[in-house]
Design a protein around this motif. Sequence first.
Motif, PDB file in Angstrom:
ATOM      1  N   HIS A 131       5.376   2.577  -3.309  1.00 53.60           N
ATOM      2  CA  HIS A 131       6.344   2.479  -2.406  1.00 53.60           C
ATOM      3  C   HIS A 131       7.196   3.532  -2.123  1.00 53.60           C
ATOM      4  N   TYR A 132       7.225   4.528  -3.373  1.00 50.48           N
ATOM      5  CA  TYR A 132       7.939   5.709  -3.342  1.00 50.48           C
ATOM      6  C   TYR A 132       7.117   6.824  -2.782  1.00 50.48           C
ATOM      7  N   TRP A 177      -1.552   0.498  -0.109  1.00 54.26           N
ATOM      8  CA  TRP A 177      -0.640  -0.531  -0.210  1.00 54.26           C
ATOM      9  C   TRP A 177      -1.300  -2.022  -0.800  1.00 54.26           C
ATOM     10  N   TRP A 216       1.333  -3.902  -3.175  1.00 53.20           N
ATOM     11  CA  TRP A 216       2.735  -3.786  -2.905  1.00 53.20           C
ATOM     12  C   TRP A 216       3.403  -5.170  -3.414  1.00 53.20           C
ATOM     13  N   ALA A 266       6.682  -4.362  -5.796  1.00 52.00           N
ATOM     14  CA  ALA A 266       7.878  -5.046  -5.458  1.00 52.00           C
ATOM     15  C   ALA A 266       8.631  -6.027  -6.510  1.00 52.00           C
ATOM     16  N   ARG A 287       8.143  -2.160   5.994  1.00 51.16           N
ATOM     17  CA  ARG A 287       9.383  -2.633   5.686  1.00 51.16           C
ATOM     18  C   ARG A 287       9.096  -3.987   4.704  1.00 51.16           C
ATOM     19  N   ARG A 334       8.509  -3.041   0.967  1.00 48.52           N
ATOM     20  CA  ARG A 334       9.464  -2.181  -0.073  1.00 48.52           C
ATOM     21  C   ARG A 334      10.323  -3.376  -0.655  1.00 48.52           C
TER      22      ARG A 334
END
Length: 205
Positions: A109-110, A120, A123, A127, A179, A182
Amino acid sequence: EPKPAPSIGALQPRWAWLDTSIVLRALAITMVVLVHLEIWGVRGGAHLLLGIAGFTFARFPLSAIRETDRIVGLARSITRLAVPSMLFIAIVVVATGGYSVANIFLANHYFGPPRWTETWNFWFVEALVEILLAMLALLAIPEVRRFERRHTLLLPALLLGAGLLFRYDVFGQGDVAMRYGRPHMIFWLFALGWLAQRAQTAWQR
Protein backbone atom coordinates in the motif's frame (compact mmCIF):
# COMPACT_ATOMS: atom_id res chain seq x y z
CA GLU A 1 -46.95 -30.12 44.38
CA PRO A 2 -45.59 -26.95 42.74
CA LYS A 3 -43.07 -27.41 39.95
CA PRO A 4 -39.60 -25.97 40.51
CA ALA A 5 -38.90 -22.68 38.77
CA PRO A 6 -36.99 -23.10 35.50
CA SER A 7 -33.34 -22.21 35.58
CA ILE A 8 -32.02 -19.11 33.86
CA GLY A 9 -30.40 -21.27 31.22
CA ALA A 10 -33.71 -22.94 30.46
CA LEU A 11 -35.34 -19.56 29.89
CA GLN A 12 -32.77 -18.54 27.29
CA PRO A 13 -33.40 -19.31 23.63
CA ARG A 14 -31.47 -22.24 22.21
CA TRP A 15 -29.32 -19.95 20.07
CA ALA A 16 -28.23 -17.79 23.02
CA TRP A 17 -24.96 -19.71 23.39
CA LEU A 18 -23.80 -18.49 19.99
CA ASP A 19 -21.03 -15.88 20.06
CA THR A 20 -22.10 -12.95 17.88
CA SER A 21 -18.55 -12.35 16.66
CA ILE A 22 -18.30 -15.97 15.47
CA VAL A 23 -21.55 -15.67 13.53
CA LEU A 24 -20.43 -12.40 11.95
CA ARG A 25 -17.02 -13.86 11.13
CA ALA A 26 -18.63 -16.80 9.37
CA LEU A 27 -20.92 -14.43 7.45
CA ALA A 28 -18.02 -12.21 6.44
CA ILE A 29 -15.89 -15.14 5.24
CA THR A 30 -18.84 -16.46 3.26
CA MET A 31 -19.29 -13.05 1.64
CA VAL A 32 -15.60 -12.91 0.70
CA VAL A 33 -15.67 -16.38 -0.82
CA LEU A 34 -18.84 -15.70 -2.81
CA VAL A 35 -17.42 -12.47 -4.20
CA HIS A 36 -14.17 -14.13 -5.24
CA LEU A 37 -16.11 -16.96 -6.89
CA GLU A 38 -18.17 -14.27 -8.67
CA ILE A 39 -21.38 -15.82 -7.38
CA TRP A 40 -22.67 -12.49 -6.12
CA GLY A 41 -21.47 -8.92 -6.17
CA VAL A 42 -22.17 -7.71 -2.62
CA ARG A 43 -18.79 -6.64 -1.31
CA GLY A 44 -17.71 -5.66 2.18
CA GLY A 45 -17.01 -9.03 3.79
CA ALA A 46 -13.33 -8.22 4.36
CA HIS A 47 -14.24 -4.88 5.90
CA LEU A 48 -16.69 -6.63 8.22
CA LEU A 49 -13.78 -8.87 9.24
CA LEU A 50 -11.75 -5.75 10.04
CA GLY A 51 -14.49 -4.57 12.39
CA ILE A 52 -14.54 -8.01 14.02
CA ALA A 53 -10.75 -7.78 14.38
CA GLY A 54 -11.25 -4.58 16.38
CA PHE A 55 -13.86 -6.33 18.53
CA THR A 56 -11.50 -9.27 19.14
CA PHE A 57 -8.59 -6.93 19.87
CA ALA A 58 -10.57 -5.23 22.62
CA ARG A 59 -11.86 -8.53 23.99
CA PHE A 60 -8.57 -10.39 24.29
CA PRO A 61 -5.20 -8.60 23.77
CA LEU A 62 -6.38 -5.28 25.18
CA SER A 63 -8.01 -6.97 28.18
CA ALA A 64 -4.70 -8.73 28.88
CA ILE A 65 -2.88 -5.41 28.68
CA ARG A 66 -5.31 -3.89 31.16
CA GLU A 67 -4.67 -6.70 33.62
CA THR A 68 -0.88 -6.91 33.31
CA ASP A 69 0.01 -3.41 32.07
CA ARG A 70 2.34 -5.09 29.57
CA ILE A 71 2.17 -5.09 25.78
CA VAL A 72 4.35 -8.13 25.12
CA GLY A 73 1.29 -10.33 24.55
CA LEU A 74 0.04 -8.04 21.79
CA ALA A 75 3.51 -8.01 20.22
CA ARG A 76 3.50 -11.80 20.17
CA SER A 77 0.05 -11.87 18.57
CA ILE A 78 1.20 -9.51 15.81
CA THR A 79 4.28 -11.67 15.22
CA ARG A 80 2.13 -14.80 14.92
CA LEU A 81 0.07 -13.03 12.27
CA ALA A 82 2.79 -11.20 10.36
CA VAL A 83 5.62 -13.73 10.16
CA PRO A 84 3.66 -16.68 8.66
CA SER A 85 1.99 -14.26 6.24
CA MET A 86 5.34 -12.89 5.10
CA LEU A 87 6.77 -16.39 4.68
CA PHE A 88 3.76 -17.52 2.65
CA ILE A 89 3.87 -14.43 0.44
CA ALA A 90 7.62 -14.91 -0.08
CA ILE A 91 6.94 -18.44 -1.34
CA VAL A 92 4.22 -17.10 -3.65
CA VAL A 93 6.59 -14.41 -4.98
CA VAL A 94 9.28 -16.98 -5.74
CA ALA A 95 6.83 -19.49 -7.23
CA THR A 96 4.85 -17.10 -9.44
CA GLY A 97 7.03 -14.05 -9.99
CA GLY A 98 3.85 -12.02 -10.17
CA TYR A 99 4.25 -10.09 -6.96
CA SER A 100 6.87 -7.73 -5.54
CA VAL A 101 9.27 -7.46 -2.62
CA ALA A 102 6.87 -4.88 -1.13
CA ASN A 103 4.30 -7.67 -0.79
CA ILE A 104 6.69 -9.76 1.26
CA PHE A 105 7.17 -6.91 3.74
CA LEU A 106 3.42 -6.15 3.78
CA ALA A 107 4.06 -2.69 2.35
CA ASN A 108 2.37 -2.79 -1.04
CA HIS A 109 0.00 0.00 0.00
CA TYR A 110 3.09 2.25 0.19
CA PHE A 111 5.10 1.08 -2.79
CA GLY A 112 2.61 -0.73 -5.00
CA PRO A 113 0.75 0.59 -8.04
CA PRO A 114 -2.03 3.15 -7.51
CA ARG A 115 -4.54 0.95 -9.31
CA TRP A 116 -5.77 -2.58 -8.81
CA THR A 117 -3.32 -5.31 -9.80
CA GLU A 118 -2.67 -8.72 -8.29
CA THR A 119 -0.15 -7.09 -5.92
CA TRP A 120 -3.13 -5.75 -3.96
CA ASN A 121 -4.40 -9.27 -3.22
CA PHE A 122 -2.94 -9.17 0.30
CA TRP A 123 -4.31 -5.75 1.24
CA PHE A 124 -6.32 -7.08 4.18
CA VAL A 125 -3.33 -8.67 5.92
CA GLU A 126 -1.24 -5.55 5.27
CA ALA A 127 -3.91 -3.27 6.71
CA LEU A 128 -4.56 -5.42 9.77
CA VAL A 129 -0.86 -5.79 10.63
CA GLU A 130 -0.22 -2.07 10.23
CA ILE A 131 -3.23 -1.15 12.36
CA LEU A 132 -2.15 -3.57 15.09
CA LEU A 133 1.38 -2.18 14.99
CA ALA A 134 -0.05 1.32 15.39
CA MET A 135 -2.06 0.13 18.41
CA LEU A 136 1.09 -1.48 19.83
CA ALA A 137 2.98 1.79 19.50
CA LEU A 138 0.09 3.74 21.03
CA LEU A 139 -0.32 1.40 23.99
CA ALA A 140 3.41 1.35 24.59
CA ILE A 141 2.87 4.80 26.13
CA PRO A 142 2.04 4.30 29.84
CA GLU A 143 -0.17 7.39 29.92
CA VAL A 144 -2.31 5.96 27.11
CA ARG A 145 -2.73 2.67 28.97
CA ARG A 146 -3.81 4.53 32.08
CA PHE A 147 -6.20 6.65 30.04
CA GLU A 148 -7.72 3.51 28.48
CA ARG A 149 -8.29 1.92 31.88
CA ARG A 150 -10.03 5.03 33.16
CA HIS A 151 -12.02 5.75 29.99
CA THR A 152 -12.75 2.43 28.29
CA LEU A 153 -15.23 3.97 25.86
CA LEU A 154 -13.62 7.33 25.28
CA LEU A 155 -10.34 6.13 23.76
CA PRO A 156 -11.91 3.98 21.00
CA ALA A 157 -14.49 6.73 20.41
CA LEU A 158 -11.71 9.27 19.88
CA LEU A 159 -9.88 6.86 17.56
CA LEU A 160 -13.11 6.23 15.64
CA GLY A 161 -13.52 9.97 15.20
CA ALA A 162 -9.93 10.32 13.98
CA GLY A 163 -10.45 7.43 11.56
CA LEU A 164 -13.58 9.01 10.15
CA LEU A 165 -11.66 12.20 9.43
CA PHE A 166 -9.51 10.22 7.02
CA ARG A 167 -12.46 8.21 5.73
CA TYR A 168 -14.30 11.38 4.68
CA ASP A 169 -11.15 13.15 3.49
CA VAL A 170 -11.41 16.05 5.92
CA PHE A 171 -7.73 16.77 5.36
CA GLY A 172 -8.21 17.18 1.61
CA GLN A 173 -6.10 14.32 0.33
CA GLY A 174 -8.15 14.21 -2.83
CA ASP A 175 -8.99 11.11 -4.82
CA VAL A 176 -6.84 8.50 -3.11
CA ALA A 177 -6.55 5.39 -5.24
CA MET A 178 -7.44 2.04 -3.67
CA ARG A 179 -9.10 3.77 -0.73
CA TYR A 180 -10.71 0.60 0.58
CA GLY A 181 -7.34 -1.12 1.04
CA ARG A 182 -5.26 1.59 2.70
CA PRO A 183 -4.92 1.22 6.48
CA HIS A 184 -5.53 4.87 7.41
CA MET A 185 -8.68 4.97 5.25
CA ILE A 186 -10.28 1.88 6.79
CA PHE A 187 -8.98 2.13 10.36
CA TRP A 188 -12.36 3.50 11.48
CA LEU A 189 -13.87 0.03 11.04
CA PHE A 190 -11.35 -1.46 13.47
CA ALA A 191 -12.04 1.32 15.98
CA LEU A 192 -15.78 0.79 15.60
CA GLY A 193 -15.40 -2.90 16.44
CA TRP A 194 -13.30 -1.98 19.47
CA LEU A 195 -15.92 0.50 20.62
CA ALA A 196 -18.72 -2.04 20.14
CA GLN A 197 -16.94 -4.53 22.38
CA ARG A 198 -16.46 -1.98 25.14
CA ALA A 199 -20.11 -0.88 25.05
CA GLN A 200 -21.66 -2.83 27.91
CA THR A 201 -24.87 -1.06 28.92
CA ALA A 202 -27.97 -0.53 26.82
CA TRP A 203 -27.41 3.24 26.41
CA GLN A 204 -23.81 2.68 25.37
CA ARG A 205 -24.85 0.20 22.70
